[in-house]
Motif scaffolding. Structure first.
Motif, PDB file in Angstrom:
ATOM      1  N   GLY A 576       0.790  -1.223   0.000  1.00 55.72           N
ATOM      2  CA  GLY A 576       0.000   0.000   0.000  1.00 55.72           C
ATOM      3  C   GLY A 576       0.825   1.277   0.000  1.00 55.72           C
ATOM      4  N   ILE A 577       2.092   1.199   0.450  1.00 55.91           N
ATOM      5  CA  ILE A 577       2.878   2.441   0.577  1.00 55.91           C
ATOM      6  C   ILE A 577       3.804   2.678  -0.610  1.00 55.91           C
ATOM      7  CG2 ILE A 577       2.829   2.343   3.092  1.00 55.91           C
ATOM      8  CD1 ILE A 577       5.803   1.464   2.931  1.00 55.91           C
ATOM      9  N   PHE A 578       4.089   1.663  -1.415  1.00 55.39           N
ATOM     10  CA  PHE A 578       5.032   1.850  -2.523  1.00 55.39           C
ATOM     11  C   PHE A 578       4.598   2.940  -3.500  1.00 55.39           C
ATOM     12  CE2 PHE A 578       7.672  -1.541  -1.227  1.00 55.39           C
ATOM     13  CZ  PHE A 578       8.813  -1.513  -2.024  1.00 55.39           C
ATOM     14  N   PRO A 579       3.315   3.032  -3.856  1.00 56.46           N
ATOM     15  CA  PRO A 579       2.919   4.099  -4.792  1.00 56.46           C
ATOM     16  C   PRO A 579       3.229   5.505  -4.283  1.00 56.46           C
ATOM     17  CG  PRO A 579       1.197   2.448  -4.640  1.00 56.46           C
ATOM     18  CD  PRO A 579       2.202   2.121  -3.581  1.00 56.46           C
ATOM     19  N   GLN A 580       3.325   5.694  -2.945  1.00 59.77           N
ATOM     20  CA  GLN A 580       3.642   7.022  -2.410  1.00 59.77           C
ATOM     21  C   GLN A 580       5.053   7.460  -2.800  1.00 59.77           C
ATOM     22  OE1 GLN A 580       2.850   7.346   1.828  1.00 59.77           O
ATOM     23  NE2 GLN A 580       1.296   5.753   1.706  1.00 59.77           N
ATOM     24  N   TYR A 581       5.925   6.483  -3.048  1.00 57.04           N
ATOM     25  CA  TYR A 581       7.323   6.795  -3.334  1.00 57.04           C
ATOM     26  C   TYR A 581       7.578   6.972  -4.827  1.00 57.04           C
ATOM     27  CZ  TYR A 581       8.239   5.898   1.528  1.00 57.04           C
ATOM     28  OH  TYR A 581       8.230   5.976   2.892  1.00 57.04           O
ATOM     29  N   ASN A 582       6.568   6.723  -5.634  1.00 60.31           N
ATOM     30  CA  ASN A 582       6.639   7.011  -7.066  1.00 60.31           C
ATOM     31  C   ASN A 582       5.215   6.959  -7.607  1.00 60.31           C
ATOM     32  OD1 ASN A 582       7.290   7.416  -9.697  1.00 60.31           O
ATOM     33  ND2 ASN A 582       8.562   5.601  -9.932  1.00 60.31           N
ATOM     34  N   PRO A 583       4.516   8.102  -7.644  1.00 64.72           N
ATOM     35  CA  PRO A 583       3.106   8.106  -8.059  1.00 64.72           C
ATOM     36  C   PRO A 583       2.866   7.469  -9.416  1.00 64.72           C
ATOM     37  CG  PRO A 583       3.719  10.224  -7.099  1.00 64.72           C
ATOM     38  CD  PRO A 583       4.980   9.434  -7.232  1.00 64.72           C
ATOM     39  N   SER A 584       3.869   7.491 -10.269  1.00 67.41           N
ATOM     40  CA  SER A 584       3.671   6.905 -11.601  1.00 67.41           C
ATOM     41  C   SER A 584       3.512   5.392 -11.546  1.00 67.41           C
ATOM     42  CB  SER A 584       4.849   7.269 -12.511  1.00 67.41           C
ATOM     43  OG  SER A 584       6.050   6.682 -12.034  1.00 67.41           O
ATOM     44  N   GLY A 586       1.572   3.681  -9.390  1.00 66.04           N
ATOM     45  CA  GLY A 586       0.219   3.253  -9.074  1.00 66.04           C
ATOM     46  C   GLY A 586       0.263   2.022  -8.185  1.00 66.04           C
ATOM     47  N   LEU A 587      -0.900   1.483  -7.857  1.00 60.45           N
ATOM     48  CA  LEU A 587      -0.949   0.325  -6.960  1.00 60.45           C
ATOM     49  C   LEU A 587      -0.292  -0.894  -7.592  1.00 60.45           C
ATOM     50  CD1 LEU A 587      -1.856  -1.015  -4.352  1.00 60.45           C
ATOM     51  CD2 LEU A 587      -4.085  -1.420  -5.397  1.00 60.45           C
ATOM     52  N   GLY A 588      -0.619  -1.174  -8.858  1.00 61.82           N
ATOM     53  CA  GLY A 588      -0.040  -2.339  -9.519  1.00 61.82           C
ATOM     54  C   GLY A 588       1.462  -2.229  -9.661  1.00 61.82           C
ATOM     55  N   GLY A 589       1.929  -1.030 -10.051  1.00 57.64           N
ATOM     56  CA  GLY A 589       3.370  -0.829 -10.176  1.00 57.64           C
ATOM     57  C   GLY A 589       4.078  -0.922  -8.845  1.00 57.64           C
ATOM     58  N   GLY A 590       3.406  -0.467  -7.773  1.00 58.12           N
ATOM     59  CA  GLY A 590       3.991  -0.575  -6.438  1.00 58.12           C
ATOM     60  C   GLY A 590       4.152  -2.019  -6.015  1.00 58.12           C
ATOM     61  N   ILE A 591       3.138  -2.847  -6.283  1.00 55.71           N
ATOM     62  CA  ILE A 591       3.231  -4.282  -5.957  1.00 55.71           C
ATOM     63  C   ILE A 591       4.340  -4.926  -6.789  1.00 55.71           C
ATOM     64  CG2 ILE A 591       2.013  -6.485  -6.101  1.00 55.71           C
ATOM     65  CD1 ILE A 591      -0.556  -4.990  -5.432  1.00 55.71           C
ATOM     66  N   ARG A 592       4.444  -4.520  -8.043  1.00 48.63           N
ATOM     67  CA  ARG A 592       5.502  -5.072  -8.895  1.00 48.63           C
ATOM     68  C   ARG A 592       6.877  -4.698  -8.344  1.00 48.63           C
ATOM     69  NH1 ARG A 592       8.624  -3.576 -13.262  1.00 48.63           N
ATOM     70  NH2 ARG A 592       8.997  -5.243 -14.802  1.00 48.63           N
ATOM     71  N   GLY A 622       9.561  13.679  -0.435  1.00 47.67           N
ATOM     72  CA  GLY A 622       8.192  13.604   0.077  1.00 47.67           C
ATOM     73  C   GLY A 622       8.108  13.806   1.576  1.00 47.67           C
ATOM     74  N   TYR A 623       9.085  13.313   2.304  1.00 49.89           N
ATOM     75  CA  TYR A 623       9.064  13.475   3.758  1.00 49.89           C
ATOM     76  C   TYR A 623       9.310  14.939   4.133  1.00 49.89           C
ATOM     77  CZ  TYR A 623      10.193  12.830   8.698  1.00 49.89           C
ATOM     78  OH  TYR A 623      10.208  12.922  10.070  1.00 49.89           O
ATOM     79  N   LYS A 624      10.198  15.571   3.384  1.00 48.33           N
ATOM     80  CA  LYS A 624      10.499  16.972   3.696  1.00 48.33           C
ATOM     81  C   LYS A 624       9.338  17.906   3.360  1.00 48.33           C
ATOM     82  CE  LYS A 624      15.522  16.579   3.282  1.00 48.33           C
ATOM     83  NZ  LYS A 624      16.742  16.949   2.502  1.00 48.33           N
ATOM     84  N   ASN A 625       8.599  17.593   2.263  1.00 47.97           N
ATOM     85  CA  ASN A 625       7.481  18.484   1.909  1.00 47.97           C
ATOM     86  C   ASN A 625       6.138  18.024   2.478  1.00 47.97           C
ATOM     87  OD1 ASN A 625       6.451  16.448   0.200  1.00 47.97           O
ATOM     88  ND2 ASN A 625       7.562  17.242  -1.570  1.00 47.97           N
ATOM     89  N   GLY A 626       6.139  16.921   3.231  1.00 46.80           N
ATOM     90  CA  GLY A 626       4.936  16.498   3.939  1.00 46.80           C
ATOM     91  C   GLY A 626       4.003  15.582   3.178  1.00 46.80           C
ATOM     92  N   THR A 627       4.347  15.169   1.953  1.00 43.90           N
ATOM     93  CA  THR A 627       3.474  14.259   1.203  1.00 43.90           C
ATOM     94  C   THR A 627       3.640  12.806   1.642  1.00 43.90           C
ATOM     95  OG1 THR A 627       5.151  14.088  -0.542  1.00 43.90           O
ATOM     96  CG2 THR A 627       3.431  15.759  -0.814  1.00 43.90           C
ATOM     97  N   ILE A 628       4.735  12.509   2.315  1.00 41.12           N
ATOM     98  CA  ILE A 628       4.964  11.168   2.876  1.00 41.12           C
ATOM     99  C   ILE A 628       5.087  11.314   4.384  1.00 41.12           C
ATOM    100  CG2 ILE A 628       6.599   9.249   3.051  1.00 41.12           C
ATOM    101  CD1 ILE A 628       7.228   9.598   0.116  1.00 41.12           C
ATOM    102  N   GLY A 629       4.218  10.616   5.099  1.00 41.87           N
ATOM    103  CA  GLY A 629       4.188  10.748   6.543  1.00 41.87           C
ATOM    104  C   GLY A 629       5.254   9.919   7.237  1.00 41.87           C
ATOM    105  N   LEU A 633       7.132   6.329   6.204  1.00 41.57           N
ATOM    106  CA  LEU A 633       8.589   6.261   6.098  1.00 41.57           C
ATOM    107  C   LEU A 633       9.147   5.115   6.936  1.00 41.57           C
ATOM    108  CD1 LEU A 633      10.913   7.849   4.719  1.00 41.57           C
ATOM    109  CD2 LEU A 633      11.186   9.097   6.863  1.00 41.57           C
ATOM    110  N   HIS A 634       8.626   4.956   8.149  1.00 43.40           N
ATOM    111  CA  HIS A 634       9.064   3.851   9.002  1.00 43.40           C
ATOM    112  C   HIS A 634       8.770   2.501   8.339  1.00 43.40           C
ATOM    113  CE1 HIS A 634      10.725   5.562  12.592  1.00 43.40           C
ATOM    114  NE2 HIS A 634       9.673   6.328  12.832  1.00 43.40           N
ATOM    115  N   LEU A 635       7.582   2.363   7.727  1.00 42.72           N
ATOM    116  CA  LEU A 635       7.228   1.096   7.075  1.00 42.72           C
ATOM    117  C   LEU A 635       8.169   0.792   5.913  1.00 42.72           C
ATOM    118  CD1 LEU A 635       3.313   1.117   6.969  1.00 42.72           C
ATOM    119  CD2 LEU A 635       4.766  -0.588   8.076  1.00 42.72           C
ATOM    120  N   MET A 636       8.506   1.805   5.132  1.00 45.16           N
ATOM    121  CA  MET A 636       9.405   1.580   3.997  1.00 45.16           C
ATOM    122  C   MET A 636      10.800   1.192   4.477  1.00 45.16           C
ATOM    123  SD  MET A 636       9.957   1.238   0.858  1.00 45.16           S
ATOM    124  CE  MET A 636       8.569   1.913  -0.038  1.00 45.16           C
ATOM    125  N   ILE A 637      11.293   1.876   5.512  1.00 37.17           N
ATOM    126  CA  ILE A 637      12.613   1.530   6.057  1.00 37.17           C
ATOM    127  C   ILE A 637      12.604   0.089   6.556  1.00 37.17           C
ATOM    128  CG2 ILE A 637      14.330   2.079   7.832  1.00 37.17           C
ATOM    129  CD1 ILE A 637      13.278   4.986   7.738  1.00 37.17           C
TER     130      ILE A 637
END
Length: 912
Positions: A576-584, A586-592, A622-629, A633-637
């Motif tokens: 669910g969080i991968f698309p936040q790190y590259n909006p292009s 999307g959900l399917g691309g994030g799972i991939r 994203g973390y610096k501008n507030g679009t990624i909470g 960030l903790h989940l991705m790390i």
């Protein structure tokens, strides 16, 4: 009597008489004892008078004295008070006697005693039990409670309620875990006397193995013998050195459990079949039941193979197939597993004809499409061409559409989803973290039993996922309606599984364009009928190939929050969080992207690094501008750290100043380990300081991190202390049921080369069968062939005993590959012993049974082809045969990525 005898007898009588007189107390002692009894009696009478006082303060003070300092005189006085005509006095005396019976320590605080008093005075055992259980849950939830309070509560639970061993153990274990936060040299050792008293006074708690292991780990053998005594002698010896102490254990009348543990840890193959059989079925809500005859047939054949005894394998196969007629449909998952465990290319499944009277558990799972045993007939495709599979898929998809349409017309779609989710819940192994239970309880409050009730039409409330309300499912008592629903309930999962299996075939062959097209069609159906939870169930129970999963979810058009909740429960929050790190993406691309990083989807190193670079760059921005909470960030790390991408995890962790204080333990450990391994211990100091600042001493992975850090600084003694705390704390958390990092911790031990500690955990504490692969692979890497052989044999035997469709157990492919590895490692063991003829017979088994599978080229052939103890002409023959097999496979499936990579790898292997 002779004069000599008389002369001898008289002094003896005198001496005996004098001794008897000396044994009697003196008059002074008798007077003092009488005075003491009189004094106790007077004190008791005074306390009883004060207990009956109308002054509440005086009465309470007397009550505390009655409970804390019981004497025979006081107990008799309280019993006499029960005959009084003053009701309040009688009530207080009765409660004091009840609390006296608990044998509370004198140090028990006032609040604990008064709370027990209030609960006892309720007078209703049911309300008292509710109050005690509520108290226990308060202590567990708030993580508090002194030694005396926990002891008092546990004893009261056993005395005033039905004993609840799990609840009592949870309270005790939580107290032990809390001891680690005090940062002492031996947290558990200091609580040893308290635990021993609990062990002696409670029937529901008799587990001091954690403390035993703590003592063993610290090499305090004398203390082990003194503290644990003969009762634990066998367990102690098994844990210290099972090989050395095996004769002593066998001579000390071991229990069946102790004997099994000894056999497992000494790798006794001769008793493996018996030990596994005694444990019985180990999954799918039937744990411990006797195994069906087909399992015994399969294990008997495996025992003969291990000892090089000829077996009529075709006769064994036929007996296993005949057993299917005597096994209920819901137990037929045993049949394909028993056949696959035999090795070779024996057909193990039934054709996936949805409308035949067969169990879905008799069908191949999606991993089966990668095996040499697979062919088009299982999907009822006319031939092996890609177009034939696509035509079959489209036919099955149209059938699935009709079933969905019928379910929607009968208002049964939601009930279908609810019961499918319940199947996920049922498939959980015991003591496993509840990944699916939350889905099941959120989706439905009724399961299949409601269908058996003949009470007219029932409006069954089903809670909404967001908790905002509920809607009703109508379950009709009409026989025709019930039969129709049972038909839907059985056929929908089968048809969906057939479709997903066809997608797995396309993915395995590298037919990416065809896969995208067919996934679009299935996703359109799931969107139209809003039945995505059925795909989630398919993923958990029977699998969905990783690229197909990504393609399907790229077309998801329903509530994204709903999907996120599913992913969280399925322990895949990173989807669910991968698309936040590259909006292009999307959900399917994030799972991939997630599956590429985890190795489930093949990709080049360049593609993998590109994903990591995007995550770090976009995550930082994203973390610096507030679009990624911060939570994201903790989940991705955590995900990057657990997958071994320490550099990317460290880069993101540097954005959080308090990372050591707030990061996931596995993520903090991964970052510190990466920095230490790359000689950057100074950069890890901030994380270490954060651990100390927050006193995060109750996480085993953080103790491992501190151990690695101190070792890098040369503080060997401190590093050893942290390691011991990590190991005992991990065992403790497993006993408590907090298993989030348990398997990762054991993988870390294996990466250290600490096979002994890891194996003791696996066999003494517990494990899932699939977790044993790490241990087996570690033994292969270190060329300990006999040990690797036993673990692979254990995996195969346990795989036979599983009657479950769950994808968290060994898949059909894993059973076949484990069988191949067991044969190969057994052959290598014999080769080391100089038994070349017998060794080559066994080595030939995997070369034929998994020929054409990339696993053979990656894991077995490189070692065989470089082994100069094997004749050169045989090695040349094996290499050429496998090259020809892969070339034929590529001729029929020219886009197959794994086959092409395997062929290139094999051609490049030189023959020394």
């Amino acid at each position: 009597m002779t004069r000599l005898r008389l002369q001898l007898r008289i002094p003896c009588l005198l001496l005996a008489g004098l001794a008897l007189l000396g044994a009697l107390p003196s008059p002074t002692a008798i007077a003092a004892q009488t005075q003491n009894i009189d004094q106790q009696q007077r004190q008791a009478e005074e306390l009883i008078d004060q207990l009956g006082s109308d002054d509440l303060k005086t009465s309470d003070k007397a009550f505390l004295a009655c409970v804390r300092q019981p004497t025979p005189s006081l107990t008799r006085a309280l019993q006499e008070t029960l005959h009084s005509d003053r009701a309040a006095w009688v009530q207080r005396a009765r409660t004091a006697l009840a609390l006296q019976a608990l044998n509370l320590p004198e140090s028990t605080d006032d609040d604990t005693i008064f709370r027990l008093k209030a609960l006892n005075e309720l007078g209703d055992s049911e309300f008292t039990a509710i109050g005690l259980n509520q108290w226990a849950r308060e202590l567990l939830t708030e993580d508090r409670g002194s030694n005396d309070e926990i002891r008092a509560l546990c004893v009261a639970l056993e005395s005033w309620d039905t004993p609840n061993p799990k609840l009592e153990s949870a309270l005790i274990y939580q107290r032990l875990i809390r001891a680690y936060r005090q940062r002492t040299d031996d947290p558990l050792g200091e609580l040893h006397p308290w635990v021993q008293k609990m062990d002696a006074s409670l029937n529901g708690f008799n587990d001091d193995e954690i403390l035993l292991y703590n003592d063993i780990l610290r090499n305090n053998i004398e203390s082990v013998a003194f503290r644990h005594g003969l009762r634990k002698a066998n367990t102690c010896r098994i844990w210290i050195d099972p090989h050395k102490y095996e004769p002593l254990v066998l001579a000390n009348t071991p229990t069946r459990y102790e004997l099994r543990q000894l056999h497992y840890l000494t790798h006794n193959f001769n008793t493996l079949r018996t030990d596994i059989t005694e444990e019985g079925i180990n999954r799918f809500k039937r744990k411990g039941q006797a195994l069906p005859s087909c399992c015994m047939e399969s294990m008997n054949s495996l025992a003969a193979r291990h000892h090089l005894i000829p077996v009529d394998e075709q006769a064994t196969v036929q007996r296993i197939k005949d057993a299917a007629a005597t096994i209920p449909k819901h137990m037929q998952g045993f049949i394909p597993r028993c056949l696959l465990a035999l090795g070779g290319q024996t057909p193990a499944w039934e054709k996936m004809d949805v409308y035949d009277d067969l169990s879905i558990m008799h069908f191949p799972d999606i991993s089966a499409v990668r095996l040499p045993q697979w062919n088009c007939s299982y999907l009822i495709a006319p031939n092996e061409t890609t177009e034939a599979y696509r035509q079959t898929y489209r036919h099955n998809l149209s059938e699935l559409d009709e079933l969905f349409q019928q379910a929607k017309g009968d208002n049964k779609t939601e009930l279908l989803i609810a019961l499918a989710l319940k199947e996920c819940d049922d498939a959980l192994p015991e003591n496993q973290e509840t990944r699916h239970s939350a889905i099941a309880t959120k989706q439905t409050a009724c399961y299949s039993l409601l269908l058996e009730m003949n009470l007219g039409d029932l409006a069954v409330p089903v809670p909404a996922e967001d908790g905002s309300g509920s809607f009703n499912i109508i379950v009709s008592s009409n026989d025709a309606s019930r039969d129709e629903f049972e038909r839907l309930r059985e056929f929908v999962p089968r048809q969906l599984h057939s479709c997903v299996t066809a997608l797995a075939v396309l993915e395995d062959r590298g037919e990416w364009d065809a896969l995208r097209t067919e996934c679009t069609a299935l996703a359109a159906l799931l969107n139209h009928y809003d039945v995505w939870p059925l795909l989630i169930c398919q993923h958990e129970l029977r699998g969905v190939s990783p690229l197909a999963l990504a393609e399907l979810f790229s077309h998801y058009k329903r509530d994204p929050q709903r999907l996120s909740r599913y992913f969280e429960i399925l322990r895949s929050p990173h989807y669910g969080i991968f698309p936040q790190y590259n909006p292009s993406w999307g959900l399917g691309g994030g799972i991939r992207a997630a599956n590429i990083l985890s190795g489930k989807i093949p990709a080049s190193d360049i593609d993998r690094q590109d994903i990591l670079d995007r995550i770090v760059a976009n995550g930082t921005e994203g973390y610096k501008n507030g679009t990624i909470g911060l939570a994201s960030l903790h989940l991705m790390i955590r995900h990057l750290g657990e997958q071994g991408y320490g550099e990317a995890a460290s880069a993101l962790a540097s954005l959080i100043p308090s990372f050591g204080e707030t990061g996931y333990p596995s993520a903090v450990h991964a970052v510190i380990r990466h920095l230490v391994e790359h000689n950057r211990a100074s950069e890890a100091a901030a994380c270490i300081n954060g651990i100390h600042t927050a006193r995060r001493y109750d996480h085993p992975l953080l103790h491992l991190a501190m151990s690695e850090y101190d070792e890098a600084l040369g503080n060997d003694q401190l590093a050893r202390k942290h390691y011991m705390n990590a190991v005992t704390l991990n065992a403790l958390l497993f006993r408590t049921g907090l298993r989030d990092d348990y398997d990762l911790f054991l993988q870390t031990l294996l990466s250290y080369g600490n096979y002994r500690d890891a194996e003791r955990f696996y066999f003494n504490m517990g494990h899932r069968v699939v977790d044993m692969y790490r241990l087996a692979e570690a033994y292969v890497e270190s060329e300990q062939w006999d040990k690797a052989n036993y673990i692979y044999e254990y995996i195969v035997h346990r795989g036979i005993c599983v009657n479950a469709p769950s994808y968290t157990d060994p898949t059909h492919e894993q059973i076949v590959l484990s069988r191949a590895m067991a044969d190969w490692t057994r052959g290598m063991t014999l080769l080391e012993q100089g038994k070349q003829s017998e060794a080559l017979t066994l080595i030939q088994q995997p070369l034929s049974s998994i020929s054409g599978h990339p696993f053979l080229t990656r894991h077995i052939l490189p070692r065989l082809l470089s082994d100069t103890s094997i004749p050169a002409h045989l090695r040349t023959q094996w290499k050429n045969q496998e090259i020809q097999t892969l070339e034929r496979k590529l001729a029929n499936q020219p886009k197959h990525p794994d086959a092409r990579t395997a062929l290139e790898t094999l051609r490049a292997i030189p023959l020394p």
